[in-house]
Design an enzyme around this catalytic site. Structure first.
Site, PDB file in Angstrom:
ATOM      1  N   SER A   1      -0.637   4.444   4.977  1.00 51.97           N
ATOM      2  CA  SER A   1      -1.945   3.844   4.721  1.00 51.97           C
ATOM      3  C   SER A   1      -2.409   2.941   5.853  1.00 51.97           C
ATOM      4  O   SER A   1      -3.587   2.644   5.971  1.00 51.97           O
ATOM      5  CB  SER A   1      -1.900   3.034   3.427  1.00 51.97           C
ATOM      6  OG  SER A   1      -0.970   1.969   3.553  1.00 51.97           O
TER       7      SER A   1
ATOM      8  N   LYS B   1      -0.442  -0.006   6.427  1.00 58.86           N
ATOM      9  CA  LYS B   1       0.033  -1.347   6.054  1.00 58.86           C
ATOM     10  C   LYS B   1       0.879  -2.007   7.139  1.00 58.86           C
ATOM     11  O   LYS B   1       0.726  -3.200   7.401  1.00 58.86           O
ATOM     12  CB  LYS B   1       0.758  -1.335   4.707  1.00 58.86           C
ATOM     13  CG  LYS B   1       1.987  -0.484   4.634  1.00 58.86           C
ATOM     14  CD  LYS B   1       2.477  -0.342   3.200  1.00 58.86           C
ATOM     15  CE  LYS B   1       3.619   0.632   3.126  1.00 58.86           C
ATOM     16  NZ  LYS B   1       3.276   1.989   3.561  1.00 58.86           N
ATOM     17  N   SER B   2       1.734  -1.256   7.798  1.00 58.64           N
ATOM     18  CA  SER B   2       2.547  -1.840   8.876  1.00 58.64           C
ATOM     19  C   SER B   2       1.661  -2.275  10.040  1.00 58.64           C
ATOM     20  O   SER B   2       1.851  -3.353  10.612  1.00 58.64           O
ATOM     21  CB  SER B   2       3.607  -0.857   9.368  1.00 58.64           C
ATOM     22  OG  SER B   2       4.580  -0.650   8.377  1.00 58.64           O
TER      23      SER B   2
ATOM     24  N   HIS C   1       7.621   3.147  15.150  1.00 58.50           N
ATOM     25  CA  HIS C   1       7.406   1.719  14.879  1.00 58.50           C
ATOM     26  C   HIS C   1       7.792   0.885  16.102  1.00 58.50           C
ATOM     27  O   HIS C   1       7.080  -0.056  16.468  1.00 58.50           O
ATOM     28  CB  HIS C   1       8.214   1.273  13.655  1.00 58.50           C
ATOM     29  CG  HIS C   1       7.535   1.556  12.363  1.00 58.50           C
ATOM     30  ND1 HIS C   1       6.998   0.570  11.585  1.00 58.50           N
ATOM     31  CD2 HIS C   1       7.305   2.719  11.703  1.00 58.50           C
ATOM     32  CE1 HIS C   1       6.463   1.095  10.501  1.00 58.50           C
ATOM     33  NE2 HIS C   1       6.641   2.407  10.550  1.00 58.50           N
TER      34      HIS C   1
ATOM     35  N   ARG D   1       5.214  -1.775  18.640  1.00 57.32           N
ATOM     36  CA  ARG D   1       5.383  -3.235  18.703  1.00 57.32           C
ATOM     37  C   ARG D   1       5.271  -3.752  20.131  1.00 57.32           C
ATOM     38  O   ARG D   1       5.764  -3.124  21.068  1.00 57.32           O
ATOM     39  CB  ARG D   1       6.745  -3.630  18.141  1.00 57.32           C
ATOM     40  CG  ARG D   1       6.878  -3.379  16.663  1.00 57.32           C
ATOM     41  CD  ARG D   1       8.096  -4.069  16.078  1.00 57.32           C
ATOM     42  NE  ARG D   1       9.367  -3.535  16.508  1.00 57.32           N
ATOM     43  CZ  ARG D   1      10.069  -2.611  15.859  1.00 57.32           C
ATOM     44  NH1 ARG D   1       9.602  -2.097  14.732  1.00 57.32           N
ATOM     45  NH2 ARG D   1      11.225  -2.200  16.315  1.00 57.32           N
TER      46      ARG D   1
ATOM     47  N   GLY E   1       0.827  -1.198   0.000  1.00 55.42           N
ATOM     48  CA  GLY E   1       0.000   0.000   0.000  1.00 55.42           C
ATOM     49  C   GLY E   1       0.861   1.247   0.000  1.00 55.42           C
ATOM     50  O   GLY E   1       2.082   1.174   0.103  1.00 55.42           O
TER      51      GLY E   1
ATOM     52  N   THR F   1      14.336  -3.334   8.248  1.00 58.17           N
ATOM     53  CA  THR F   1      15.297  -3.225   7.147  1.00 58.17           C
ATOM     54  C   THR F   1      15.967  -1.861   7.065  1.00 58.17           C
ATOM     55  O   THR F   1      16.844  -1.663   6.233  1.00 58.17           O
ATOM     56  CB  THR F   1      14.610  -3.517   5.796  1.00 58.17           C
ATOM     57  OG1 THR F   1      13.572  -2.561   5.594  1.00 58.17           O
ATOM     58  CG2 THR F   1      14.053  -4.936   5.758  1.00 58.17           C
TER      59      THR F   1
END
Length: 189
Positions: A13, A15-16, A52, A56, A9, A35
């Site tokens: 959006s 996606k993650s 991010h 998590r 995506g 990455t």
């Protein structure tokens, strides 16, 4: 039985977040493969990486692997491997010549097909706008688009996330009849 799942995506959006949700649903230990290359001078990039990290679950293991994705796929078993993101990985390898790049993605696809654990891959969709004005931008766009298409062809499920909504392309769409015939990047515009 292992599964390969592709979540694609545009930027921001969701996606993650969808990929993270899918990883949680497996009920398996999650290994998050980041990455991104870090640059201590790029405060904005470090802020994105930290966002991010904060999202998590603490129980997840994080591997920072900017180049050797195949090693991560073949090393981890009895887990769910979440790779975020393919676009960043492609950017990290832009200096490879075309022959080495083709070898790299063939190894990645082979590793995914032989995976002994669930693998969820997050990929950006970058080809929906203008053709980049610079050669490196076109190379990036073409390589990522080609890679996403290759992985989609072998994935068990492909999701498109746009505007915070998730579409299961495997259920809603049909693969192109020639989905295995990609030609070379020189054949693409």
């Amino acid at each position: 039985m292992s599964k390969v799942i592709l979540v694609t995506g545009p930027a921001k959006s969701g996606k993650s977040e969808w990929a993270e949700n899918l990883a949680t649903q497996t009920g398996k230990p999650v290994i998050y493969v980041a990455t991104a290359l870090t640059d201590e001078n790029d405060i904005e990039w470090l802020s994105r990486i930290e966002q991010h990290r904060q999202r998590r679950p603490k129980a997840w293991v994080t591997w920072e692997i900017p180049l050797q994705l195949v090693d991560a796929i073949t090393t981890s078993q009895d887990s769910c491997l979440l790779i975020d993101s393919l676009g960043t990985w492609v950017a990290n390898l832009l200096e490879q010549d075309q022959s080495n790049w083709e070898h790299t993605i063939q190894n990645l696809c082979s590793g995914l097909q032989d995976a002994e654990q669930d693998v969820i891959l997050v990929a950006e969709e970058v080809g929906w706008g203008l053709v980049p004005a610079y050669p490196v931008g076109r190379t990036f766009r073409d390589r990522l688009g080609h890679l996403v298409r290759r992985i989609a062809a072998i994935a068990d499920v492909v999701y498109l996330v746009a505007g915070g909504y998730v579409l299961n392309l495997t259920e809603l769409g049909s693969p192109l009849p020639s989905h295995q015939d990609y030609g070379t990047l020189n054949d693409q515009v």
